[in-house]
Motif scaffolding. Structure first.
Motif, mmCIF file in Angstrom:
data_model
loop_
_atom_site.group_PDB
_atom_site.id
_atom_site.type_symbol
_atom_site.label_atom_id
_atom_site.label_comp_id
_atom_site.label_asym_id
_atom_site.label_seq_id
_atom_site.Cartn_x
_atom_site.Cartn_y
_atom_site.Cartn_z
ATOM 1 N N ASN A 106 0.842 -1.199 0.023
ATOM 2 C CA ASN A 106 -0.140 -0.066 -0.029
ATOM 3 C C ASN A 106 0.932 1.143 -0.071
ATOM 4 O OD1 ASN A 106 -2.598 -1.416 0.986
ATOM 5 N ND2 ASN A 106 -1.112 -2.014 2.355
ATOM 6 N N PHE B 256 0.333 5.960 -0.391
ATOM 7 C CA PHE B 256 -0.443 6.837 -0.246
ATOM 8 C C PHE B 256 0.195 8.110 -0.575
ATOM 9 C CE2 PHE B 256 -3.452 4.049 2.226
ATOM 10 C CZ PHE B 256 -2.481 3.325 2.821
ATOM 11 N N PHE C 35 -4.711 6.609 -3.015
ATOM 12 C CA PHE C 35 -3.962 5.617 -2.514
ATOM 13 C C PHE C 35 -3.762 4.257 -3.556
ATOM 14 C CE2 PHE C 35 -6.691 2.401 -0.643
ATOM 15 C CZ PHE C 35 -7.836 3.134 -0.575
ATOM 16 N N TYR D 119 -3.116 -0.084 -3.676
ATOM 17 C CA TYR D 119 -2.831 -1.151 -2.780
ATOM 18 C C TYR D 119 -2.179 -2.529 -3.581
ATOM 19 C CZ TYR D 119 -7.184 -2.162 -5.044
ATOM 20 O OH TYR D 119 -8.337 -2.241 -6.032
ATOM 21 N N GLU E 296 -7.101 4.103 -5.917
ATOM 22 C CA GLU E 296 -8.445 4.464 -5.484
ATOM 23 C C GLU E 296 -8.403 6.023 -5.013
ATOM 24 O OE1 GLU E 296 -10.330 0.567 -3.658
ATOM 25 O OE2 GLU E 296 -10.897 2.629 -3.073
ATOM 26 N N THR F 21 2.533 1.285 3.610
ATOM 27 C CA THR F 21 2.546 0.097 4.930
ATOM 28 C C THR F 21 1.930 -1.297 4.132
ATOM 29 O OG1 THR F 21 1.187 -0.060 6.766
ATOM 30 C CG2 THR F 21 -0.207 0.495 5.106
ATOM 31 N N PHE G 299 0.288 -4.608 3.346
ATOM 32 C CA PHE G 299 -1.078 -5.082 3.124
ATOM 33 C C PHE G 299 -1.693 -5.518 4.368
ATOM 34 C CE2 PHE G 299 -4.919 -5.690 0.642
ATOM 35 C CZ PHE G 299 -5.272 -6.674 1.273
ATOM 36 N N GLU H 107 -1.235 -5.017 7.362
ATOM 37 C CA GLU H 107 -1.496 -3.946 8.486
ATOM 38 C C GLU H 107 -2.820 -3.138 8.404
ATOM 39 O OE1 GLU H 107 1.717 -5.210 10.429
ATOM 40 O OE2 GLU H 107 0.847 -3.277 11.153
ATOM 41 N N LEU H 108 -3.456 -3.307 7.130
ATOM 42 C CA LEU H 108 -4.723 -2.594 7.073
ATOM 43 C C LEU H 108 -5.457 -3.221 8.026
ATOM 44 C CD1 LEU H 108 -5.254 -2.204 3.219
ATOM 45 C CD2 LEU H 108 -4.332 -0.519 4.837
ATOM 46 N N PRO H 109 -6.406 -2.028 8.865
ATOM 47 C CA PRO H 109 -6.179 -0.727 8.809
ATOM 48 C C PRO H 109 -5.475 -0.351 10.156
ATOM 49 C CG PRO H 109 -8.256 -1.416 9.836
ATOM 50 C CD PRO H 109 -7.702 -2.676 9.314
ATOM 51 N N GLY I 179 -2.421 -0.735 10.964
ATOM 52 C CA GLY I 179 -1.034 -0.746 11.203
ATOM 53 C C GLY I 179 -0.458 0.931 10.844
ATOM 54 N N GLU I 180 1.127 0.896 10.964
ATOM 55 C CA GLU I 180 1.641 1.945 11.178
ATOM 56 C C GLU I 180 2.004 2.537 9.799
ATOM 57 O OE1 GLU I 180 5.370 1.733 12.955
ATOM 58 O OE2 GLU I 180 6.143 3.548 12.284
ATOM 59 N N LEU I 181 1.830 3.827 9.412
ATOM 60 C CA LEU I 181 2.243 4.443 8.093
ATOM 61 C C LEU I 181 3.544 4.556 8.262
ATOM 62 C CD1 LEU I 181 -0.777 6.516 6.925
ATOM 63 C CD2 LEU I 181 -0.194 4.393 6.193
#
Lengths: 115, 119
Positions: A31, A33, A48, A50, A56, A94, A96, A98-100, A102-104
């Motif tokens: 991912n 962004f 972003f 993925y 998207e 980040t 995948f 880790e969604l949503p 997780g750490e950015l």
């Protein structure tokens, strides 16, 4: 350590120019962004991605497009820069899985001035 | 729907005194909550996160935050401020248990609190 690199830290462009902002991450994250940061407004999501070639729209996609041809690289494109696009642009990534929650991981930002 | 409100745009403290940065959130789902820090001309770095485990979360550099569901708050604290803590801090909310694929990923950032530390 995860490294997210934004190749241009400071850019000055003229109205109507096409602008490319490049972001590369070295941790094989799915991912990526692009955010825009303006004083008093916090961070706002532009686009972003993925996966490669997948994208998207975020909250403020108007006037921007993106490209993700390789997993490690995510480009933000301003087709015709305008003065209201003067801002700080932040790239993040980040994994995948880790969604949503997780750490950015953020790059250091690209400060764009459009004259 | 979700939102986050950082109650102070600017906080100023003396070195060695406690730090309190306030954050209130709203979320239709059980949230994950984060605090990020941004030093001048740098990107954001994660300080700590809450993901429905312990309500008191410890982070880096001596910071901690407490999740209070009844007050819908997630305030950031530190017992003793250091000059190096001067930065901008962002509270962030994510719908932790609403995961239906990559397209649903939504973080909402607060507008930020700028912390000044006076020597």
């Amino acid at each position: 350590d995860v490294k997210v690199t934004q190749s241009s830290r400071y850019l000055v462009k003229r109205t109507g120019e096409k602008v490319f902002l490049e972001c590369v991450q070295d941790m094989d994250h799915e991912n990526m962004f692009w955010y825009r940061q303006d004083p008093g407004l916090g961070l706002r999501l532009i686009y972003f991605s993925y996966d490669v070639k997948m994208k998207e729209k975020g909250d403020i996609p108007e006037g921007y497009s993106v490209s993700r041809e390789k997993k490690e690289r995510f480009s933000l494109i301003l087709e015709s820069a305008s003065t209201n696009q003067t801002s700080m642009y932040l790239c993040a990534s980040t994994p995948f899985r880790e969604l949503p929650t997780g750490e950015l991981f953020f790059g250091e930002g690209s400060r764009l001035t459009v004259l | 729907a979700q939102s986050v409100t950082q109650l102070d745009s600017h906080v100023s403290v003396s070195e060695g005194t406690p730090v309190l940065l306030r954050c209130n959130y709203s979320s239709s789902y059980s949230p994950s909550l984060f605090w990020y820090v941004q030093h001048p001309n740098k990107g954001l770095q994660l300080l700590l996160k809450y993901t429905s485990a312990a309500t008191l979360v410890k982070g880096i550099n001596g910071f901690e935050a407490e999740f209070k569901k009844s007050e819908t708050s997630f305030h950031l604290t530190k017992p003793s401020a250091h000059m190096s803590d001067a930065a901008e801090y962002f509270c962030v909310v994510s719908p932790a248990d609403l995961y239906s694929g990559a397209g649903s990923y939504q973080l909402t950032f607060g507008k930020g609190t700028k912390l000044s530390v006076i020597p």
